[in-house]
Write a protein that holds these residues in place. Structure first.
Motif, mmCIF file in Angstrom:
data_model
loop_
_atom_site.group_PDB
_atom_site.id
_atom_site.type_symbol
_atom_site.label_atom_id
_atom_site.label_comp_id
_atom_site.label_asym_id
_atom_site.label_seq_id
_atom_site.Cartn_x
_atom_site.Cartn_y
_atom_site.Cartn_z
ATOM 1 N N SER A 144 0.826 -1.207 0.000
ATOM 2 C CA SER A 144 0.000 0.000 0.000
ATOM 3 C C SER A 144 0.859 1.255 0.000
ATOM 4 C CB SER A 144 -0.925 -0.012 1.215
ATOM 5 O OG SER A 144 -0.167 -0.094 2.407
ATOM 6 N N ILE A 145 2.172 1.085 0.113
ATOM 7 C CA ILE A 145 3.090 2.214 0.150
ATOM 8 C C ILE A 145 4.123 2.056 -0.960
ATOM 9 C CG2 ILE A 145 4.866 3.371 1.528
ATOM 10 C CD1 ILE A 145 3.275 2.434 4.000
ATOM 11 N N ASP A 146 4.310 3.126 -1.695
ATOM 12 C CA ASP A 146 5.305 3.144 -2.765
ATOM 13 C C ASP A 146 6.658 3.497 -2.147
ATOM 14 O OD1 ASP A 146 6.941 3.593 -4.944
ATOM 15 O OD2 ASP A 146 5.436 4.746 -6.051
ATOM 16 N N VAL A 147 7.487 2.470 -1.912
ATOM 17 C CA VAL A 147 8.780 2.644 -1.254
ATOM 18 C C VAL A 147 9.669 3.595 -2.057
ATOM 19 C CG1 VAL A 147 10.871 1.456 -0.476
ATOM 20 C CG2 VAL A 147 8.633 0.399 -0.139
ATOM 21 N N GLU A 148 9.627 3.483 -3.373
ATOM 22 C CA GLU A 148 10.462 4.351 -4.214
ATOM 23 C C GLU A 148 10.058 5.809 -4.072
ATOM 24 O OE1 GLU A 148 13.286 3.433 -5.619
ATOM 25 O OE2 GLU A 148 12.817 1.492 -4.725
ATOM 26 N N GLN A 149 8.768 6.058 -3.940
ATOM 27 C CA GLN A 149 8.294 7.428 -3.759
ATOM 28 C C GLN A 149 8.770 7.989 -2.419
ATOM 29 O OE1 GLN A 149 4.030 7.910 -3.879
ATOM 30 N NE2 GLN A 149 4.158 10.104 -4.276
ATOM 31 N N VAL A 150 8.725 7.158 -1.375
ATOM 32 C CA VAL A 150 9.209 7.582 -0.053
ATOM 33 C C VAL A 150 10.692 7.938 -0.141
ATOM 34 C CG1 VAL A 150 9.670 6.810 2.316
ATOM 35 C CG2 VAL A 150 7.484 6.252 1.226
ATOM 36 N N ARG A 151 11.467 7.072 -0.789
ATOM 37 C CA ARG A 151 12.914 7.313 -0.908
ATOM 38 C C ARG A 151 13.212 8.553 -1.749
ATOM 39 N NH1 ARG A 151 14.484 0.990 -1.769
ATOM 40 N NH2 ARG A 151 14.193 0.385 0.401
ATOM 41 N N ALA A 152 12.429 8.754 -2.800
ATOM 42 C CA ALA A 152 12.622 9.930 -3.654
ATOM 43 C C ALA A 152 12.340 11.211 -2.877
ATOM 44 C CB ALA A 152 11.725 9.839 -4.883
ATOM 45 N N MET A 153 11.286 11.197 -2.080
ATOM 46 C CA MET A 153 10.965 12.391 -1.275
ATOM 47 C C MET A 153 12.061 12.657 -0.250
ATOM 48 S SD MET A 153 6.830 12.132 -0.816
ATOM 49 C CE MET A 153 6.654 13.778 -0.120
ATOM 50 N N LYS A 154 12.603 11.596 0.334
ATOM 51 C CA LYS A 154 13.706 11.741 1.298
ATOM 52 C C LYS A 154 14.918 12.357 0.604
ATOM 53 C CE LYS A 154 15.975 11.093 5.156
ATOM 54 N NZ LYS A 154 15.797 12.012 6.256
ATOM 55 N N ALA A 155 15.196 11.890 -0.614
ATOM 56 C CA ALA A 155 16.331 12.410 -1.388
ATOM 57 C C ALA A 155 16.139 13.883 -1.736
ATOM 58 C CB ALA A 155 16.525 11.581 -2.650
ATOM 59 N N GLN A 156 14.873 14.313 -1.846
ATOM 60 C CA GLN A 156 14.579 15.714 -2.141
ATOM 61 C C GLN A 156 14.664 16.589 -0.894
ATOM 62 O OE1 GLN A 156 10.696 15.697 -3.951
ATOM 63 N NE2 GLN A 156 11.372 14.458 -5.686
ATOM 64 N N GLY A 157 14.933 15.967 0.268
ATOM 65 C CA GLY A 157 15.111 16.731 1.495
ATOM 66 C C GLY A 157 13.916 16.742 2.430
ATOM 67 N N PHE A 158 12.869 16.005 2.086
ATOM 68 C CA PHE A 158 11.715 15.940 2.988
ATOM 69 C C PHE A 158 12.056 15.090 4.203
ATOM 70 C CE2 PHE A 158 9.636 16.918 -1.031
ATOM 71 C CZ PHE A 158 8.649 17.809 -0.644
ATOM 72 N N GLY A 159 11.561 15.481 5.361
ATOM 73 C CA GLY A 159 11.738 14.698 6.578
ATOM 74 C C GLY A 159 10.660 13.634 6.679
ATOM 75 N N PRO A 160 10.841 12.663 7.586
ATOM 76 C CA PRO A 160 9.852 11.589 7.737
ATOM 77 C C PRO A 160 8.433 12.088 8.029
ATOM 78 C CG PRO A 160 11.872 11.007 8.847
ATOM 79 C CD PRO A 160 12.024 12.428 8.404
ATOM 80 N N ALA A 161 8.293 13.100 8.877
ATOM 81 C CA ALA A 161 6.959 13.610 9.205
ATOM 82 C C ALA A 161 6.301 14.231 7.972
ATOM 83 C CB ALA A 161 7.040 14.628 10.333
ATOM 84 N N ALA A 162 7.074 14.978 7.179
ATOM 85 C CA ALA A 162 6.533 15.607 5.974
ATOM 86 C C ALA A 162 6.148 14.556 4.928
ATOM 87 C CB ALA A 162 7.550 16.589 5.391
ATOM 88 N N ILE A 163 6.968 13.522 4.802
ATOM 89 C CA ILE A 163 6.669 12.441 3.853
ATOM 90 C C ILE A 163 5.379 11.737 4.269
ATOM 91 C CG2 ILE A 163 7.451 10.215 2.923
ATOM 92 C CD1 ILE A 163 10.360 11.257 3.315
ATOM 93 N N LEU A 178 12.332 3.467 4.476
ATOM 94 C CA LEU A 178 13.683 4.011 4.350
ATOM 95 C C LEU A 178 14.749 3.003 4.816
ATOM 96 C CD1 LEU A 178 13.057 7.675 5.531
ATOM 97 C CD2 LEU A 178 13.430 6.855 3.190
ATOM 98 N N GLU A 179 14.364 2.101 5.697
ATOM 99 C CA GLU A 179 15.306 1.065 6.175
ATOM 100 C C GLU A 179 15.524 -0.003 5.130
ATOM 101 O OE1 GLU A 179 13.631 -0.362 9.819
ATOM 102 O OE2 GLU A 179 14.117 1.466 10.903
ATOM 103 N N GLY A 180 14.728 0.009 4.061
ATOM 104 C CA GLY A 180 14.965 -0.957 2.992
ATOM 105 C C GLY A 180 13.919 -2.024 2.874
ATOM 106 N N GLY A 181 13.059 -2.185 3.862
ATOM 107 C CA GLY A 181 12.009 -3.210 3.780
ATOM 108 C C GLY A 181 10.827 -2.680 3.009
ATOM 109 N N SER A 182 10.172 -3.553 2.296
ATOM 110 C CA SER A 182 8.956 -3.129 1.594
ATOM 111 C C SER A 182 7.824 -3.106 2.600
ATOM 112 C CB SER A 182 8.638 -4.062 0.432
ATOM 113 O OG SER A 182 8.314 -5.339 0.913
ATOM 114 N N GLN A 183 6.935 -2.171 2.466
ATOM 115 C CA GLN A 183 5.817 -1.979 3.391
ATOM 116 C C GLN A 183 4.539 -2.516 2.789
ATOM 117 O OE1 GLN A 183 5.488 -0.925 6.496
ATOM 118 N NE2 GLN A 183 3.311 -1.147 6.356
ATOM 119 N N THR A 184 3.794 -3.278 3.563
ATOM 120 C CA THR A 184 2.494 -3.750 3.108
ATOM 121 C C THR A 184 1.416 -3.159 3.948
ATOM 122 O OG1 THR A 184 2.662 -5.716 4.492
ATOM 123 C CG2 THR A 184 3.324 -5.909 2.174
#
Length: 184
Positions: A144-163, A178-184
């Motif tokens: 239900s979560i796009d891990v790549e999108q989370v990582r991309a937002m982190k790379a853009q400088g967004f913090g965990p709360a903002a993401i 962000l730890e590398g596991g896929s989220q379901t």
């Protein structure tokens, strides 16, 4: 003395009309109904309302005992609550009347069978899932979560709360992604 009727089905696509009609035909002055699972009493507000309104001499009526509870523990809790109010429990389709010894015994037997049926259904479901997994058909719930999108937002400088806020997910889910596991 008031006769309260209680009708319940498990899913929203099931119909309560037959139970409600049977309860009214059996003399219920008040009929409360809900579409909730019978495996727990949690969240069953209509049942709780009836239990609060019961007074000495009143009757709680159901069509079948499995409409009231599918767990012997919950059934016994409900019966104790009814008895504590000085009321009794009856069923239109089963010879249950907690004001008699035979009715109490039959109630306990039916409660055991209702719980047994629930446990059998759960076992069959788990067996089906195990078989599907073994044959490679069952993959579980889609992520239900796009891990790549989370990582991309982190790379853009967004913090965990903002993401989390932007994706409408929990912060813990962001950390897991962000730890590398896929989220379901």
């Amino acid at each position: 003395m008031t006769v309260f009727g209680y009708a319940r089905v498990s899913t929203t696509d099931q119909n309560l009309e037959i139970q409600e009609a049977a309860l009214r035909a059996a003399g219920c002055e008040v009929v409360r109904s809900e579409k909730r699972s019978g495996t727990t009493t949690t969240g069953r507000t209509e049942l709780q309302t009836i239990l609060e309104f019961l007074r000495s001499g009143d009757v709680l009526m159901v069509t079948r005992i499995d409409r009231l509870a599918r767990s012997i523990g919950d059934l016994q809790d409900i019966v104790r609550a009814v008895r504590a109010k000085g009321a009794s429990l009856k069923a239109t389709e089963q010879p249950i009347d907690t004001s008699t010894a035979a009715g109490k015994a039959f109630l306990d037997m039916l409660g055991v069978f209702a719980e047994f049926e629930t446990n059998l259904r759960r076992e069959r479901q788990l067996e089906g899932i195990a078989k599907a997994k073994a044959s490679g058909v069952y993959k579980g719930r889609k992520p239900s979560i796009d891990v790549e999108q989370v990582r991309a937002m982190k790379a853009q400088g967004f913090g965990p709360a903002a993401i989390a806020k932007a994706l409408k997910i929990g912060r813990a889910s962001v950390y897991r992604a962000l730890e590398g596991g896929s989220q379901t």
